[in-house]
Every structure is written in C-alpha cells, then in structure tokens.
Design a protein around this motif. Structure first.
Motif, short mmCIF file in Angstrom:
data_model
loop_
_atom_site.label_atom_id
_atom_site.label_comp_id
_atom_site.label_asym_id
_atom_site.label_seq_id
_atom_site.Cartn_x
_atom_site.Cartn_y
_atom_site.Cartn_z
N UNK A 77 4.26 10.38 -6.90
CA UNK A 77 5.20 10.75 -7.96
C UNK A 77 4.45 11.20 -9.21
N UNK A 78 3.38 10.49 -9.56
CA UNK A 78 2.59 10.88 -10.74
C UNK A 78 1.92 12.23 -10.52
N UNK A 79 1.35 12.43 -9.33
CA UNK A 79 0.66 13.69 -9.04
C UNK A 79 1.62 14.88 -9.09
N UNK A 80 2.85 14.68 -8.62
CA UNK A 80 3.81 15.77 -8.58
C UNK A 80 4.65 15.86 -9.85
N UNK A 81 4.40 14.94 -10.80
CA UNK A 81 5.10 14.93 -12.07
C UNK A 81 6.62 14.78 -11.87
N UNK A 82 6.99 13.86 -11.00
CA UNK A 82 8.39 13.53 -10.77
C UNK A 82 8.51 12.01 -10.79
N UNK A 83 9.73 11.54 -10.72
CA UNK A 83 9.97 10.09 -10.72
C UNK A 83 9.89 9.55 -9.29
N UNK A 120 10.19 21.11 -1.48
CA UNK A 120 11.52 20.50 -1.49
C UNK A 120 11.62 19.43 -2.56
N UNK A 121 10.54 18.68 -2.75
CA UNK A 121 10.52 17.62 -3.76
C UNK A 121 10.80 18.19 -5.15
N UNK A 122 10.21 19.31 -5.47
CA UNK A 122 10.44 19.90 -6.79
C UNK A 122 11.84 20.50 -6.90
N UNK A 143 0.83 -1.21 0.00
CA UNK A 143 0.00 0.00 0.00
C UNK A 143 0.87 1.26 0.00
N UNK A 144 1.97 1.23 0.76
CA UNK A 144 2.87 2.38 0.79
C UNK A 144 3.55 2.56 -0.57
N UNK A 145 3.98 1.46 -1.17
CA UNK A 145 4.59 1.53 -2.51
C UNK A 145 3.63 2.17 -3.51
N UNK A 146 2.38 1.74 -3.50
CA UNK A 146 1.40 2.28 -4.44
C UNK A 146 1.16 3.77 -4.17
N UNK A 147 1.12 4.16 -2.90
CA UNK A 147 0.91 5.57 -2.56
C UNK A 147 2.08 6.43 -3.01
N UNK A 148 3.30 5.90 -2.90
CA UNK A 148 4.48 6.65 -3.34
C UNK A 148 4.47 6.83 -4.86
N UNK A 149 4.08 5.78 -5.58
CA UNK A 149 4.00 5.90 -7.04
C UNK A 149 2.93 6.91 -7.44
N UNK A 150 1.81 6.90 -6.74
CA UNK A 150 0.74 7.85 -7.03
C UNK A 150 1.20 9.28 -6.76
N UNK A 157 12.99 10.37 -7.40
CA UNK A 157 13.04 11.70 -6.79
C UNK A 157 12.31 11.72 -5.46
N UNK A 158 11.16 11.06 -5.39
CA UNK A 158 10.40 11.01 -4.13
C UNK A 158 11.22 10.32 -3.04
N UNK A 159 11.83 9.19 -3.39
CA UNK A 159 12.59 8.43 -2.40
C UNK A 159 13.85 9.19 -1.96
N UNK A 160 14.54 9.81 -2.92
CA UNK A 160 15.72 10.59 -2.57
C UNK A 160 15.35 11.75 -1.66
N UNK A 161 14.28 12.47 -1.99
CA UNK A 161 13.86 13.61 -1.16
C UNK A 161 13.51 13.15 0.25
N UNK A 162 12.82 12.02 0.37
CA UNK A 162 12.47 11.51 1.70
C UNK A 162 13.71 11.15 2.49
#
Length: 723
Positions: free
Chosen positions: A290-296, A358-360, A281-288, A299-304
């Motif tokens: 990334x799509x919403x923020x238009x990043x990979x 920060x993500x962007x 569920x966490x994996x799916x939320x992270x992918x979602x 990028x989400x994992x590195x920022x976290x």
C-alpha cells in the motif's frame, strides 16, 4: 462562497432557527444557487418535542421492518466482558446518563396518515431497565453464547418499546458480561463504538462520584436528519445522483457466484460467519505494498476481493457495496444514530489487466465515491430502478467493510473490559468480507447466507483469497487472470490426483466393432436392433454388417479411409456404421436434412470418395461427380460372405469424423480414434453398468457426437438398441 465569519455565522444560525421547514428549505436552495456550499453551514438544532421526520436511512429501515416485523436481522449487538471490581449501580447510572445524552436512544417511531415519524421521549418516558441474570453453575462460555444469542434474536417493536436493551450476566462476583442490543434504525457500527466509549466514561465517573468529561453535543441525530434532507433537496441531490447514474449505468446484474443451492424466492437472512487468519508476515507485506503504490490498505484489500469475485464469477463488471461512516460533519462525530451510507464500488476487470493498474483504478473510484458520498443509498436505488426481487439485494449482493479496531483495556477503577466476538447468524447479503486493522494485526471475517453456501465452500473461498493476497504482494504487476488462487495441496489434487484415471482394465487395443462381434458370439439370438416392426438379432446384425464390409473393402475402404453416410433413421443406418468400422474405415455422418450448401461444403472438405445413402435421398444430395454412391436399401451386399473381413485397424486409426455445428464460422471435422472410443464406452459401462435386459433409445441425430455412445454402447454389452 460563504466566508468563515463567526459573527455572520451566528447571525445566519439565528435566522435559520427562526424559519419553519419549508422556508428553511427555500433559503438553502437560494444559497445553493448563489454558489454557497450549504454543507459548510452549521446544523441548526431542532426541537425535541412533537413529531420529527425520519432520515433517509431510517426510512429504509422502517420499510424493511414493516416487511418483516418479527425479524431480528437488523439487530446490532455488542458484548463486553467486565473482569474485576464491578458496581452494577454505577452501570445503571451510566446507561441512564448515556440515554439522556443521546436522544436517538430514547426515540420511538409512529405512523400517522401513512407517514412515519420519530418521537424523542424524555428519559422518564422511556421506561428503560437493565436485565440482570446469574449464570450459576453453567459453563461460562456456553452461558455467554446463550445470552448473546437470546438477546440478538429477540425482535424489536419499533412503535412500542425502547430500541436499546441491556442485559447483565453475572458469571462470578468479579466476572460479568454486558450485552447491549440496539435496532439498526437508531445506530450503526461507528455509533456502537461511541456508545461503548461514552458508557465506560460515564461508568468510571459514576464510580468516582464525578462528572464525565464528554464533549458537548451541539445537535442530536434528528437535527442531522432534518438538515440532510434540506441540504440534499436544495440541489446537492441532483449533483451527486448524476455522478452515480453515469458510474453505474442502466443495467444492474446479479453477481453470478457459484452457489451450493438455488437462490430462494425470498431471502431468509439466515447466515453464519467464518474467521479468517491472516499471518503477520502477509499483513506487513500488504501494508508495504500500500505504501509503495501510494494507496490505503483499504484499497489493496478491496481490489483483491474484487479480483477474487471476478475469478469466481467470470464477470468483468464487479460491484461491491462499501459502507461509508458518513461522518463528514464535525457535529456528527460523537452522535449515536444511523449515519452509515452504502456506496457501490464498480470495478472493471479482464484477465490481461495487471493488478497494480487495477489497484490504481480502484483508488480513483474511491476518491470519486468520497466526493459523492452523501447521496442516500435508498435514493440511488429509487433512481436506478433495478428490478425489485426479494431474493437478493438491489445493486450489489456482496459487501466489503474495512475498519480500525478500538482498544478498550482498563477502566480507571481497575475494571478490565474486553469486547467479545461471536458467530453471526444473520446475513443481509450473499457474502460480506469484514477486515479489521489494529495495532496487533489484521483480521478478517466472512459472513455468508446459509441459504446459498455451505461452510466448506466459504472455507475454500477464504483460502483462495489468501492465496491471491500472497500472489499480489509477490508480484503486483502480474495480470489478474494469472494470479494463482490454488494452494499447493489443492493444485496437486486437481491437476494430478483427479486426473490419475489411467487403468489397465479396459481393452484399449480392441476396436468397438470387435467387441460387438464378441457379444454376437455370446448371445447370437438376442434382439440387438429394433426399428418399428423390424428387428435384427445379434447374429443377423453381425453377419449383414460383415457382408456390407466386404463390399466396402472392394470399393477401396481401409484404415483411415473416410466414408460418407447420408441416411434416414433406419436399420440400414446402424448396419452402415458398423460395416464401415468392420472394413477398417472411418464414417462421416451427413444429415440429409442439412441445407444443401452445408452438405456441399462437407463433401468437399472431408474429401470422401464413397457415399452410403438410400435411393430415395439421392436426388436431394449435392453429391460431387467424383464421389461413388452405394445405396444401402439395395440388396447387393447380400451376395458377399457373412464371415468377418479380417481387417483390423489399429487403436490410433480413425473411427469417425463428425462435423461441428459451425457456430463460430464454417463447420470443422473432428476425428476420434478407435482407442479413444473404446476407452469412452468402457468407462461408461463401468460407471453406469448397462445390462443385457436394458433397452436404449437412440434419440440423438447421428451427426452429433452424443449419438456415438448411443449407437455402440448397448451393442457392445448385449442390450437392445431402438432407433
């Protein structure tokens, strides 16, 4: 710009092929100066005979090997479980074919005239052979672990042996494990994937008696290394270096993570790894997200991860090493060699910054890094010249690596192939987070230096990272300083359980001076106070303090009345402090050595109307006219009764007011209650158990709060106080 004319390209290739290294370099520089993108020119194959220069990345590996030739820290292992019908002869044929195809696998290194070179051998010169072992009756899991560990820890001699080893472990007639070990100087992570894919293709072809359909290699790794040098030295190096120098600046600090042990002077490179389970569920939320923020997802994992490091270190400038496959040339995609380059991703964080902002910023940093990915890390280190220190890696101490997994599955002849995982016992850095994205999900692994961290610390860090991820997907606009890291159980333990310190064992309704009085009744003749050759027993201390307290009451002292005291270290100092408490007042220490303007401010701010001092200090003190002065070295108090005053301040009344150092501006008076003082001293006695036979040296100036327990704790329990 050079137009993609095939005829002209071939003509240019032939022209370049006919030039020696220096002339080829001159041509590249002229083309660069004319605006031609040299990176788009084909790489011209070099000869495979003679001595060839090392690539920049190989040069660094060579240097590291010279420092520690017996180290296995840069061995790269892969282990394949082979279940089903297996032909050992076909495997050996496939390995020989792979070595013949990939020149890097038959490369040795030599040093001549102080310079390192690489020499490409023929397959016959290499002398490569597969080791065969039988597990016998051993436990399969233990046999595999032992084999992998033995292969991984054996060092390579870069100048005198093949830099690839193959060990085939037979567990059963239809169950084998192939362990392939290479030195990093001839391979990298991407290359290991290529190696496995091509080996399996060659094995399948050998089993079928056919020729493997592998894409033709137009160049070899050594060709790429020579081209990279010529391209960068033609002007590209200066362009990319200018970006990184501006990005990273002059100051290169070490990330101050909280360590379990001091950093050793020289890294041992000993390490361990911890697998981290990320729920689906966490994996799916992270992918979602990334799509919403238009990043990979990268990028989400590195920022976290950078947020986690920021929260752990308290540092705003977080620098993380990120490996780049560096395969931006089509000719290089199927080559085995050391292409990987390391980039430094710099993130600037502060508490109020929303995570999505920060993500962007991380996304933009990644785009810029991608446009400047070719500068070898070694040259960046050389240009920035961080302080060389064998205790840590230069420029960054933490790495993040995200990659897609490769599926192996079935080989055509019915052989099932599975890549095995095992604990890594080396760590080139303080901490590395590896994440792998696959069709099955998202997995993570933390590799850490065991010189620095305990496993429990990394387990807690992994839990905090997962909690941050949950908080990020729940509210990506939340400030990074407010993203919750603690789980419910840990928060309960820290906030509630660790603060459950209430006790009924302490006499909190009793003031400290009454506890001193009780001690005087128990041991009246014991020595209580020593100053040089003078001393007072507990009876003498109690009686003289009572006499002075009566005199103070006559001067108007009572509960919450502040009394200043400016004296030098002496018996009178302690008598004055105890007497103020016995009179019900609160003392305000005024160090005679303070500057006059500070003392004048404290006189005015505190509003004291009575000052206890010594006659020889009177002239140097800026005492306001309205403040009455009582000299403690006089004998006036001896005319008063020796019995207790009977005044009993309440637990919430002030016991003292001590002024801060004033480092943030003017000093401020900080008051403390009798109840709090009793609580502190009773806890100290419970924790440390001071005994009557002990002696305490009162070392701290009485204008600092540490002096409070130094004065009153020993007198409360019958010990001897030396001032």
């Amino acid at each position: 710009m050079l137009k993609p004319d095939p005829a002209r390209s071939q003509e240019l290739i032939e022209r370049i092929r006919g030039l020696d290294g220096n002339k080829r370099q001159q041509l590249y520089r002229k083309l660069h100066q004319a605006g031609v993108n040299v990176a788009r020119l084909p790489i011209v194959p070099a000869r495979e005979s003679g001595l060839l220069p090392l690539s920049y990345a190989q040069q660094r590996q060579w240097f590291l090997w010279l420092l520690e030739p017996q180290s296995a820290a840069y061995n790269i292992c892969t282990a394949l479980r082979l279940k089903g019908e297996f032909e050992a002869g076909a495997l050996e044929q496939a390995l020989q074919g792979l070595i013949a195809r990939q020149a890097s696998l038959r490369t040795r290194f030599v040093e001549e005239d102080g310079q390192a070179w690489q020499r490409i051998l023929t397959p016959q010169e290499l002398g490569f052979a597969v080791q065969h072992r039988n597990a016998g009756e051993a436990n399969p899991t233990q046999a595999i672990e032992a084999c992998v560990a033995e292969q991984a820890k054996r060092p390579f001699e870069l100048t005198a042996q093949p830099l690839i080893r193959a060990c085939l472990l037979q567990l059963a007639s239809d169950d084998h494990v192939l362990v392939l070990t290479l030195h990093h100087i001839i391979t990298d992570g991407w290359s290991m994937g290529v190696l496995v894919e091509e080996l399996l293709a060659l094995y399948q072809a050998a089993c079928l008696g056919t020729v493997a359909q592998l894409p033709e290699l137009s160049i070899q790794y050594a060709d790429y290394g020579m081209w990279q040098r010529q391209w960068l030295e033609a002007g590209e190096r200066e362009r990319q270096l200018a970006y990184w120098q501006a990005q990273l600046g002059r100051e290169q600090t070490v990330l101050p993570l909280p360590l379990d042990r001091p950093r050793p002077a020289v890294q041992s490179l000993r390490g361990a790894s911890l697998g981290v389970h990320l729920p689906a569920a966490l994996r799916d939320s992270l992918r979602q997200l990334a799509r919403q923020q238009d990043v990979s997802l990268f990028t989400v994992l590195l920022a976290s991860f950078q947020v986690l490091l920021h929260r752990y270190s308290g540092q705003a400038d977080i620098r993380v090493g990120v490996p780049n496959a560096n395969r931006n040339r089509a000719e290089a995609e199927r080559l085995i060699g050391l292409f990987v380059n390391t980039q430094v991703f710099k993130g600037l964080l502060d508490g109020p910054l929303p995570f999505d902002a920060f993500l962007h910023a991380v996304h933009l940093t990644g785009q810029d890094a991608q446009a400047h990915q070719d500068l070898p890390f070694e040259q960046l280190v050389e240009a920035l010249q961080p302080e060389r220190n064998l205790s840590h890696n230069p420029l960054f101490q933490v790495m993040f690596n995200h990659q897609d997994s490769r599926r192996l599955g079935q080989v055509g002849n019915g052989l099932a192939v599975e890549a095995l995982q095992w604990d890594n016992h080396t760590a080139q850095l303080d901490l590395t987070l590896d994440t792998v994205e696959s069709a099955e999900g998202l997995s993570a692994n933390l590799t850490y230096a065991t010189d620095l961290f305990d496993r429990a610390t990394i387990e807690r860090l992994a839990e905090h990272w997962q909690n941050l991820l949950q908080a990020i997907v729940a509210n990506p606009r939340q400030p990074v300083g407010e993203l919750p890291m603690l789980g419910t159980a840990e928060q309960e333990r820290i906030v509630v359980q660790w603060n459950a310190t209430a006790t009924d064992a302490y006499p909190l309704d009793a003031c400290v001076h009454t506890l001193i009085e009780a001690q005087a009744q128990r041991t009246p003749d014991a020595v209580a106070l020593v100053f040089g050759e003078r001393q007072l027993s507990y009876r003498e201390l109690d009686q003289q303090a009572n006499q002075l307290a009566h005199q103070l009451i006559e001067q108007g002292v009572g509960p919450d009345v502040l009394v200043g005291i400016a004296v030098e270290r002496s018996l009178e100092m302690v008598l004055g402090l105890v007497a103020v408490l016995k009179a019900g007042g609160a003392y305000v220490p005024l160090d005679p050595e303070y500057p006059r303007d500070r003392l004048a401010y404290m006189f005015e701010d505190s509003g004291i109307e009575l000052l206890l001092t010594q006659s020889h200090l009177r002239a140097q003190l800026p005492v306001p006219d309205a403040v009455r002065v009582l000299n403690l070295d006089g004998q006036g108090h001896l005319a008063y009764p020796t019995q207790a005053t009977g005044v009993q301040p309440g637990p919430e009344n002030l016991a003292y007011v001590i002024y801060t150092s004033g480092s943030t501006g003017k000093p401020k008076g900080a008051g403390n209650r009798h109840k709090a003082l009793t609580n502190r001293l009773c806890w100290m006695q419970q924790a440390y158990g001071l005994e009557a036979s002990d002696t305490v040296l009162q070392k701290t100036p009485f204008s600092f709060d540490v002096s409070v327990w130094e004065f009153f704790w020993p007198l409360m329990v019958g010990a001897r106080l030396v001032v």
